[in-house]
Design a protein around this motif. Structure first.
Motif: not given
Ligand code: HEM
Length: 404
Positions: A316-332
């Motif tokens: 489970l990639s928590i790093n990739a999840a935390n940068r998911d644009p579906e979950a965080f606007a302008d995720a980067e």
């Protein structure tokens, strides 16, 4: 870029220590549950989308045990993640006991007491940085060796009752057992760590104190079903997880803040008001290591359009999840004022990090103190010149030259 026809092999190459491999974006879009190969060469499913990662972290059909450890896919051979032992039935009972045993050590009262210790320690290490800079011919101090390492080490030593003079020894063992390059004997380091901890446990048995290792030894003496090896494994895990993760987050947090001047200026303009929100962005974006959290499917699980078979390994990639644009606007973007705050940097569900409030206390104290006392802080090196640990489960940097 599209997903390679064959299984991509972990770890994926990162452009630098603050960014993830671009392949994570591709996988998130095209194959959110993707067949990959682990660094050990074993097959696994890599989950990259926030929704699926969060769901699966809370899904009781996935666990850490495997009924046939010898057949289970591994992330690495040796390293921290040892062979998955136990079976599905006993895993839950063992885990519940583990949480019950540890919960008092992390009570709100104990954490408040630790908070005062943390503040005094941080002030002392910042004094040390100031002195080191004055003594250095080029006016540079190392924030890694001078603050990021010694603080979490001192804190975990106090909490667990580990003699601080042993810290060089267990730091070296932690480093070796988290390394997965072929030329480091990670399994040997883990065994040595176990022997070290067994020695310490015997001292606590003879002379118990107010600390977590003494609590665990007492619990093991009183409860026949609590195995000695299990107690040692938990103690090693706590000593490792309790400092290594925090060391990395302090280093990566400093890099995140100092590599873009406006972030640091935003924080140092009002440290008391701004620190907590900055620390949450550090938790979301300061992604150490190249891998993710490992689980095994206890039954067939349908997710993201694939069937994960019983016994399959799932990362489970928590790093990739935390940068998911579906979950965080302008995720980067590093945005302390973002509305979406539910990152999974401390995990989620039943295994949510026990030390999260302690880690937050350490991170907040570090960045509030630095921004207050050294508002002119800046990196004394380019981002690309920062030395990074590769082939390492928890990653991080090895030095962080700063000046002000
Ligand atoms: C910034 C620092 C830290 C980070 C990023 C972090 C991250 C995590 C994550 C992601 C998990 C979930 C693992 C999983 O689901 O498999 C976890 C679990 C855990 N963490 Fe932390 N952690 C930090 C600090 C600490 C500290 C300071 C301690 C102890 C003093 C600690 C003790 C634990 C323990 C015991 C677990 C296992 C919980 C369980 O399995 O139920 N962590 N941590």
């Amino acid at each position: 870029m599209t997903v390679a026809a064959e299984r991509p092999a972990l770890p994926f190459t990162r452009p630098n220590v603050l960014e993830l491999a671009p392949l994570y974006d591709v996988l998130r879009r095209e194959a959110p549950v993707a067949a990959v190969t682990t660094p050990a060469g074993d097959p696994a499913w890599l989950v990259t989308r926030y929704a699926e990662v969060r769901d699966l972290l809370g899904d009781p059909r996935l666990g850490r045990s495997h009924p046939h450890p010898e057949r289970a896919a591994r992330i690495t051979h040796g390293a921290v993640q040892e062979g998955p032992s136990g079976d599905y039935e006993t895993e839950e009972a063992d885990h519940t006991r583990m949480r019950r045993l540890l919960t008092p050590a992390f009570s709100a009262k104990r954490m408040r007491q630790m908070g005062d210790d943390v503040a005094a320690l941080v002030d002392g290490y910042v004094d040390g940085l100031v002195a080191a800079k004055e003594a250095s011919p080029d006016g540079v101090a190392d924030l890694h060796e001078g603050l990021a390492v010694p603080l979490p080490v001192a804190v975990i030593c106090r909490l667990l009752g580990v003699p601080p003079e042993d810290s060089d020894h267990f730091r070296a063992l932690s480093d070796r057992m988290a390394t997965y390059s072929g030329d480091v004997d990670a399994a040997g380091a883990r065994a040595e760590f176990g022997r070290y901890m067994a020695g310490l446990a015997e001292q606590k048995r003879a002379d118990p104190r107010e600390d977590v290792i003494s609590d665990l030894v007492r619990a093991q003496t009183e409860d026949e079903s609590y195995g000695y090896d299990e107690m040692i494994r938990l103690s090693v895990g706590l000593l490792f997880a309790g400092h290594e993760t925090t060391v990395n987050r302090i280093g990566l947090g400093a890099l995140l803040l100092l590599s873009r001047r406006e972030r640091w200026e935003d924080l140092s303009a009002d440290p008391d008001a701004r620190t907590d929100a900055h620390v949450e962005e550090i938790m979301r974006l300061g992604a150490p290591g190249d891998l993710g959290l490992l689980r095994y499917a206890h039954t067939d699980v349908e997710v993201g359009g694939v069937t994960i078979g019983e016994g399959d390994a799932v990362i489970l990639s928590i790093n990739a999840a935390n940068r998911d644009p579906e979950a965080f606007a302008d995720a980067e973007a590093f945005d302390p004022d973002r509305a979406e705050r539910a990152h999974v940097g401390f995990g989620h569900g039943g295994h949510f990090c026990i030390g999260a409030s302690l880690a937050r206390t350490e991170l907040r104290t570090v960045f509030r103190t630095l921004a207050t006392r050294l508002p002119g802080l800046r990196l004394a090196t380019g981002l690309d010149d920062v030395e990074v640990r590769t082939q390492h489960l928890t990653g991080g940097v090895t030095a962080l030259p700063v000046t002000w």
